[in-house]
Design an enzyme around this catalytic site. Structure first.
Site, short mmCIF file in Angstrom:
data_model
loop_
_atom_site.label_atom_id
_atom_site.label_comp_id
_atom_site.label_asym_id
_atom_site.label_seq_id
_atom_site.Cartn_x
_atom_site.Cartn_y
_atom_site.Cartn_z
N SER A 204 0.84 -1.21 0.00
CA SER A 204 0.00 0.00 0.00
C SER A 204 0.87 1.25 0.00
CB SER A 204 -0.90 0.01 1.24
OG SER A 204 -0.15 -0.31 2.40
N LYS B 222 11.18 -6.27 4.08
CA LYS B 222 11.06 -5.99 2.64
C LYS B 222 11.62 -4.61 2.31
CE LYS B 222 7.59 -2.95 3.14
NZ LYS B 222 7.45 -1.59 2.57
N ASP C 247 3.88 -6.98 -0.38
CA ASP C 247 4.55 -5.73 -0.04
C ASP C 247 5.95 -5.69 -0.64
OD1 ASP C 247 4.54 -3.23 1.07
OD2 ASP C 247 4.54 -3.89 3.15
N SER D 99 7.95 4.17 -3.53
CA SER D 99 8.63 3.64 -2.35
C SER D 99 9.85 4.48 -2.00
CB SER D 99 9.07 2.20 -2.61
OG SER D 99 10.02 1.79 -1.64
N ARG D 100 9.88 5.00 -0.78
CA ARG D 100 11.03 5.77 -0.34
C ARG D 100 12.27 4.89 -0.23
NH1 ARG D 100 6.87 8.00 2.99
NH2 ARG D 100 7.52 6.85 4.85
N ASN D 101 12.08 3.63 0.15
CA ASN D 101 13.22 2.72 0.25
C ASN D 101 13.83 2.45 -1.11
OD1 ASN D 101 13.13 1.81 3.24
ND2 ASN D 101 11.01 1.68 2.56
#
Length: 333
Positions: free
Chosen positions: A139, A192, A245, A255-257
């Site tokens: 999400s 993840k 996810d 996604s910031r990652n």
């Protein structure tokens, strides 16, 4: 008689998006943030002007910096603060606790200084029998704020709590599945993020779709090994909060990652990349925990180890790739 309000604690992008979803479901929602000026600006603009400026608040959502006002009479506390602030938030909640309330957290990660899972922190601060649940899954805040279709998993070991929380969240645009594997849901949601950094590094280096698919697949194998050793169920890690996810976070630039990994792969420094993102990047903290948990449980997690080395040991991204590809041959399973 109207239903008691829901208190959403943490007014970043994810907390705001979940508050908006709950308000659209007909709940009265008090969205709490610690910065009075920021919360006043949200109330005036009727949106989160910093993180979600194009998503107006639905009726029933009240921003506030008054914690007592947020908690008073609330039936559910939804904690959506960064993992390093999680215990402090619970300590503020503790004086208000009673058996009529339910604590839910959407925070992903572990407590950095102790290495504890967040359900362990809840047990220490709120008591082992306090009704609680974790909600997680593939999400992005912007999509939930826009009301786009999303599926999540809610897990609790307290009888009836997962069902109760699912009823609050379940709606036309959100499907919520039930679980009692609290550890497994947390494990997938936390680690993840480290693998998403790896996928971003690979793409930042220009290695393409083949390498990305390999990282996702072998990353899932690392999650499964860690889950086996920690006591999580494999089917949980193959579900929304694990594989779902993982795929989302490794493949989409929301996604910031992943964005952190992209920047590192392109040669930017960690400090510069984090400053450019401007929000918490949980995977950067969780990489330390991945190495620690792997050592504690005797689990081989080479991708997570290489991410840690790039972040904190001074290895270059290309050196990390070379070490992964140069490992001894072994069976896939």
């Amino acid at each position: 008689m109207s239903q008691p309000p829901v208190a959403v604690l943490g007014a970043g992008s994810w907390g705001t998006a979940l508050a908006m979803h709950l308000a659209r479901q007909g709940h009265r929602v008090r969205l709490w943030g610690r910065d009075p000026e920021a919360m006043a600006a949200m109330a005036e603009a009727n949106c989160n002007t910093r993180y979600l400026p194009d998503a107006p608040f639905p009726p029933g959502l009240e921003p506030t910096a008054d914690l007592d006002a947020a908690l008073r009479e609330s039936s559910c506390w939804l904690v959506v603060v960064p993992s390093q602030a999680f215990r402090e938030m619970l300590q503020k909640l503790a004086p208000y606790r009673d058996d009529a309330r339910v604590l839910v957290w959407a925070t992903k990660g572990l407590e950095e200084h102790s290495g504890q899972w967040l359900h362990q922190v809840v047990a220490e601060e709120m008591g082992v029998n306090f009704p609680c649940a974790v909600i997680s899954g593939p999400s992005f805040a912007k999509e939930v704020a826009r009301g786009l279709p999303t599926a999540l998993t809610v897990a609790s070991t307290t009888p009836g709590v997962a069902e109760r929380v699912a009823e609050w969240f379940h709606g036309e645009r959100m499907r919520v599945y039930l679980s009692d594997d609290v550890l497994g849901v947390q494990l997938g949601g936390a680690f993840k993020n480290v693998l998403a950094i790896a996928a971003g590094i690979s793409d930042g280096l220009g290695f393409g779709a083949n390498a990305r698919a390999a990282l996702i697949t072998r990353g899932l194998a690392e999650l499964m090994r860690l889950g086996d050793a920690a006591g999580a169920r494999r089917e949980t890690l193959m579900g929304l909060s694990g594989l779902g996810d993982l795929v989302l976070t490794c493949t989409d630039d929301q996604s910031r990652n992943r964005r952190l990994g992209l920047a590192l792969g392109r040669g930017e420094s960690l400090d510069a990349a984090l400053a450019a993102i401007g929000q918490a990047v949980e995977g950067a903290r969780t990489a330390r925990m991945a190495v620690s948990k792997a050592a504690e449980l005797g689990v081989d997690m080479p991708i997570c180890h290489q991410v840690h080395r790039v972040l904190y040991v001074g290895h270059s991204a290309i050196e990390a790739v070379g070490e992964l590809l140069g490992r001894d041959q072994k069976p896939e399973f």
